[in-house]
Design an enzyme around this catalytic site. Structure first.
Site, PDB file in Angstrom:
ATOM      1  N   MET A   1       0.693  -1.185  -0.047  1.00  0.00           N
ATOM      2  CA  MET A   1      -0.140  -0.024   0.134  1.00  0.00           C
ATOM      3  C   MET A   1       0.848   1.244  -0.025  1.00  0.00           C
ATOM      4  O   MET A   1       0.436   2.340   0.491  1.00  0.00           O
ATOM      5  CB  MET A   1      -0.712  -0.025   1.058  1.00  0.00           C
ATOM      6  CG  MET A   1      -1.843  -1.263   1.121  1.00  0.00           C
ATOM      7  SD  MET A   1      -3.282  -1.004   2.118  1.00  0.00           S
ATOM      8  CE  MET A   1      -2.615  -0.737   3.811  1.00  0.00           C
TER       9      MET A   1
ATOM     10  N   LEU B   1       6.804   3.015   1.423  1.00  0.00           N
ATOM     11  CA  LEU B   1       7.662   1.944   1.684  1.00  0.00           C
ATOM     12  C   LEU B   1       8.702   2.153   2.820  1.00  0.00           C
ATOM     13  O   LEU B   1       9.394   3.319   2.813  1.00  0.00           O
ATOM     14  CB  LEU B   1       8.351   1.581   0.227  1.00  0.00           C
ATOM     15  CG  LEU B   1       7.274   1.376  -0.871  1.00  0.00           C
ATOM     16  CD1 LEU B   1       8.182   1.095  -2.044  1.00  0.00           C
ATOM     17  CD2 LEU B   1       6.221   0.269  -0.512  1.00  0.00           C
ATOM     18  N   HIS B   2       8.843   0.999   3.342  1.00  0.00           N
ATOM     19  CA  HIS B   2      10.067   1.049   4.460  1.00  0.00           C
ATOM     20  C   HIS B   2      11.030  -0.169   4.198  1.00  0.00           C
ATOM     21  O   HIS B   2      10.650  -0.955   3.369  1.00  0.00           O
ATOM     22  CB  HIS B   2       9.500   1.261   5.828  1.00  0.00           C
ATOM     23  CG  HIS B   2       8.115   0.318   6.080  1.00  0.00           C
ATOM     24  ND1 HIS B   2       8.568  -1.120   6.058  1.00  0.00           N
ATOM     25  CD2 HIS B   2       6.987   0.362   6.137  1.00  0.00           C
ATOM     26  CE1 HIS B   2       7.556  -1.666   6.507  1.00  0.00           C
ATOM     27  NE2 HIS B   2       6.458  -0.689   6.622  1.00  0.00           N
TER      28      HIS B   2
ATOM     29  N   HIS C   1       9.074  -3.545   3.320  1.00  0.00           N
ATOM     30  CA  HIS C   1       8.752  -3.712   2.146  1.00  0.00           C
ATOM     31  C   HIS C   1       9.999  -4.029   1.084  1.00  0.00           C
ATOM     32  O   HIS C   1       9.949  -5.015   0.467  1.00  0.00           O
ATOM     33  CB  HIS C   1       8.222  -2.452   1.408  1.00  0.00           C
ATOM     34  CG  HIS C   1       6.877  -1.891   2.282  1.00  0.00           C
ATOM     35  ND1 HIS C   1       6.898  -1.036   2.925  1.00  0.00           N
ATOM     36  CD2 HIS C   1       5.651  -2.566   2.044  1.00  0.00           C
ATOM     37  CE1 HIS C   1       5.560  -0.659   3.381  1.00  0.00           C
ATOM     38  NE2 HIS C   1       4.937  -1.829   3.169  1.00  0.00           N
TER      39      HIS C   1
ATOM     40  N   GLN D   1     -10.343  -2.686   2.132  1.00  0.00           N
ATOM     41  CA  GLN D   1     -10.036  -3.345   3.203  1.00  0.00           C
ATOM     42  C   GLN D   1     -10.006  -2.450   4.475  1.00  0.00           C
ATOM     43  O   GLN D   1      -9.666  -2.920   5.603  1.00  0.00           O
ATOM     44  CB  GLN D   1      -8.757  -3.898   2.968  1.00  0.00           C
ATOM     45  CG  GLN D   1      -7.737  -2.999   2.759  1.00  0.00           C
ATOM     46  CD  GLN D   1      -6.309  -3.623   2.461  1.00  0.00           C
ATOM     47  OE1 GLN D   1      -6.191  -4.148   1.101  1.00  0.00           O
ATOM     48  NE2 GLN D   1      -5.177  -3.546   3.431  1.00  0.00           N
TER      49      GLN D   1
ATOM     50  N   GLY E   1       4.656 -10.551   4.086  1.00  0.00           N
ATOM     51  CA  GLY E   1       5.211 -10.339   5.218  1.00  0.00           C
ATOM     52  C   GLY E   1       4.585 -11.080   6.464  1.00  0.00           C
ATOM     53  O   GLY E   1       3.545 -11.098   6.538  1.00  0.00           O
TER      54      GLY E   1
ATOM     55  N   LYS F   1       4.722 -10.125   9.361  1.00  0.00           N
ATOM     56  CA  LYS F   1       4.014  -9.260  10.298  1.00  0.00           C
ATOM     57  C   LYS F   1       2.521  -9.219  10.377  1.00  0.00           C
ATOM     58  O   LYS F   1       1.608  -9.268  11.171  1.00  0.00           O
ATOM     59  CB  LYS F   1       4.468  -7.931   9.977  1.00  0.00           C
ATOM     60  CG  LYS F   1       4.015  -6.771  11.056  1.00  0.00           C
ATOM     61  CD  LYS F   1       4.380  -5.487  10.951  1.00  0.00           C
ATOM     62  CE  LYS F   1       3.542  -4.927   9.792  1.00  0.00           C
ATOM     63  NZ  LYS F   1       2.211  -4.125  10.146  1.00  0.00           N
TER      64      LYS F   1
ATOM     65  N   SER G   1       6.166  -0.289  10.310  1.00  0.00           N
ATOM     66  CA  SER G   1       5.113  -0.473   9.755  1.00  0.00           C
ATOM     67  C   SER G   1       4.747   1.054   9.375  1.00  0.00           C
ATOM     68  O   SER G   1       5.262   1.929   9.910  1.00  0.00           O
ATOM     69  CB  SER G   1       3.976  -0.780  10.833  1.00  0.00           C
ATOM     70  OG  SER G   1       2.734  -0.299  10.444  1.00  0.00           O
TER      71      SER G   1
ATOM     72  N   ARG H   1       2.391   2.676   9.629  1.00  0.00           N
ATOM     73  CA  ARG H   1       1.654   3.505  10.675  1.00  0.00           C
ATOM     74  C   ARG H   1       2.473   3.937  11.816  1.00  0.00           C
ATOM     75  O   ARG H   1       2.050   4.829  12.617  1.00  0.00           O
ATOM     76  CB  ARG H   1       0.553   2.680  11.170  1.00  0.00           C
ATOM     77  CG  ARG H   1      -0.756   2.396  10.115  1.00  0.00           C
ATOM     78  CD  ARG H   1      -1.681   1.685  10.544  1.00  0.00           C
ATOM     79  NE  ARG H   1      -2.904   1.463   9.777  1.00  0.00           N
ATOM     80  CZ  ARG H   1      -3.274   0.663   9.136  1.00  0.00           C
ATOM     81  NH1 ARG H   1      -2.426  -0.395   9.061  1.00  0.00           N
ATOM     82  NH2 ARG H   1      -4.455   0.553   8.236  1.00  0.00           N
TER      83      ARG H   1
HETATM   84  P1  AMP Z   1       1.534  -2.807   3.428  1.00  0.00           P
HETATM   85  O1  AMP Z   1       1.851  -2.024   2.410  1.00  0.00           O
HETATM   86  O2  AMP Z   1       1.394  -2.678   5.059  1.00  0.00           O
HETATM   87  O3  AMP Z   1       0.117  -3.486   2.936  1.00  0.00           O
HETATM   88  O4  AMP Z   1       2.332  -4.295   3.523  1.00  0.00           O
HETATM   89  C1  AMP Z   1       2.623  -4.740   2.192  1.00  0.00           C
HETATM   90  C2  AMP Z   1       3.593  -5.937   2.659  1.00  0.00           C
HETATM   91  O5  AMP Z   1       4.553  -5.863   3.232  1.00  0.00           O
HETATM   92  C3  AMP Z   1       2.943  -7.170   3.336  1.00  0.00           C
HETATM   93  O6  AMP Z   1       2.817  -8.275   2.765  1.00  0.00           O
HETATM   94  C4  AMP Z   1       3.227  -6.911   4.678  1.00  0.00           C
HETATM   95  O7  AMP Z   1       3.053  -7.986   5.604  1.00  0.00           O
HETATM   96  C5  AMP Z   1       4.682  -6.633   4.514  1.00  0.00           C
HETATM   97  N1  AMP Z   1       5.209  -5.766   5.506  1.00  0.00           N
HETATM   98  C6  AMP Z   1       4.883  -4.720   6.230  1.00  0.00           C
HETATM   99  N2  AMP Z   1       5.785  -4.320   7.367  1.00  0.00           N
HETATM  100  C7  AMP Z   1       6.577  -5.284   7.299  1.00  0.00           C
HETATM  101  C8  AMP Z   1       7.773  -5.663   8.137  1.00  0.00           C
HETATM  102  N3  AMP Z   1       8.107  -4.801   9.094  1.00  0.00           N
HETATM  103  N4  AMP Z   1       8.746  -6.740   7.836  1.00  0.00           N
HETATM  104  C9  AMP Z   1       8.248  -7.634   6.731  1.00  0.00           C
HETATM  105  N5  AMP Z   1       7.170  -7.324   5.832  1.00  0.00           N
HETATM  106  C10 AMP Z   1       6.562  -6.282   6.228  1.00  0.00           C
END
Ligand code: AMP
Length: 286
Positions: free
Chosen positions: A30, A33-34, A37, A61, A147, A149, A185, A187
């Site tokens: 989403m 990115l960190h 990601h 979602q 991930g 997480k 995260s 967030r």
């Molecule tokens: P998001 O952008 O939050 O929807 O996350 C995208 C993908 O990155 C998802 O598969 C998450 O599980 C993964 N992700 C988010 N945070 C982490 C983290 N700290 N370590 C590993 N994967 C992560």
């Protein structure tokens, strides 16, 4: 690096790669990115010939009182990160591109969403499966990366792929953390300085429970519940508001009465710090 909002462009480009039997890796995100990601992208980069990152803040979602409007968006910076990581294509669809019409079909998810995040975010995982299913149909990757997480999300996607015979490998990538254990995260940036200091308590308590579960054989449910209650008390004392803290079977995602050997469990929690909701988990292999 190709950047496109259009499904047709993704399809046209990837068709020829598929004909050449290249491995195509998809990393759905989403944005904002960190390092978490990045670690998914790096794994895809290592294993695939062509890496697609999708960036889409999926409205379906988010619940009515959740943070869809204020979810962080930083496309330019995200594109720089993707470029630096050697991503081949970034798919950045609009909501209209993904959902051109009203949608009439929903996923009916059984007990897998009865606990953990599913219990406190009604409809959330329907939206997750809806968008991941679409992304898998659009990109048709050989490999996809998620991930740990978001362990319930990972488990559901793995199940969906299996039950619907979707031709893709689903990989789980370890959680990337800050030096003090806080899971990265998008967030986390909402946290005030004070909240940021106490946020790692969630992971510390999960680790403590993990250690207890390794060392101890629980005679009955009450003993295990007592450990969970103690951990909840400690979290509460540090200033975290608990959404849930549970130990579940990793395949059924149902709470367990006691622990057997040769089964893996998930010790998972979600807490609020102000309006920010943080989640984390540890997998316990016995
Ligand atoms: P998001 O952008 O939050 O929807 O996350 C995208 C993908 O990155 C998802 O598969 C998450 O599980 C993964 N992700 C988010 N945070 C982490 C983290 N700290 N370590 C590993 N994967 C992560």
């Amino acid at each position: 690096m190709i950047v496109t909002e259009k499904i047709v462009v993704v399809r046209q480009h990837l068709d020829s790669l598929r004909r050449r039997q290249e491995r195509i890796g998809l990393v759905p995100t989403m944005g904002a990115l960190h390092e978490g990601h990045r670690s998914l992208i790096r794994r895809a980069r290592e294993e695939c010939d062509f890496v697609v990152v999708s960036i889409f803040v999926n409205p379906t979602q988010f619940g009515p009182n959740e943070d869809l409007d204020r979810y962080p968006r930083s496309l330019e910076k995200d594109l720089e990160i993707c470029k630096a990581e050697g991503v081949n294509m970034v798919f950045t669809p609009s909501a209209k591109e993904m959902y051109p019409d009203e949608s009439f079909i929903r996923f009916e998810i059984n007990t897998l969403t009865k606990h953990l995040c599913g219990a406190s975010r009604p409809g959330h995982f329907n939206g997750v499966l809806q968008v991941v299913n679409k992304l898998l149909q659009v990109v048709e990757p050989t490999d996809s990366y998620f991930g740990q997480k978001d362990i319930q999300q990972f488990t559901l996607i793995k199940r969906m792929v299996q039950e619907f015979n979707i031709w893709v490998h689903v990989h789980r990538v370890d959680t990337i953390r800050e030096h003090d254990g806080l899971a990265l995260s998008s967030r986390n940036r909402y946290l005030s300085d004070t909240d940021r200091k106490i946020a790692p308590e969630l992971y510390r308590n999960l680790q403590r429970l993990h250690q207890i579960c390794i060392e101890k054989v629980f005679a009955d449910r009450n003993e295990m519940q007592k450990q969970l209650d103690d951990a909840k008390d400690r979290l509460g004392e540090s200033g975290l508001k608990i959404d849930y803290l549970e130990i579940v079977d990793s395949s059924t995602l149902q709470p367990v009465e006691n622990m057997a050997n040769n089964i893996s469990y998930i010790i998972a929690g979600a807490v609020y710090l102000g309006n920010t909701r943080l989640i984390d988990n540890i997998i316990l292999e016995r």
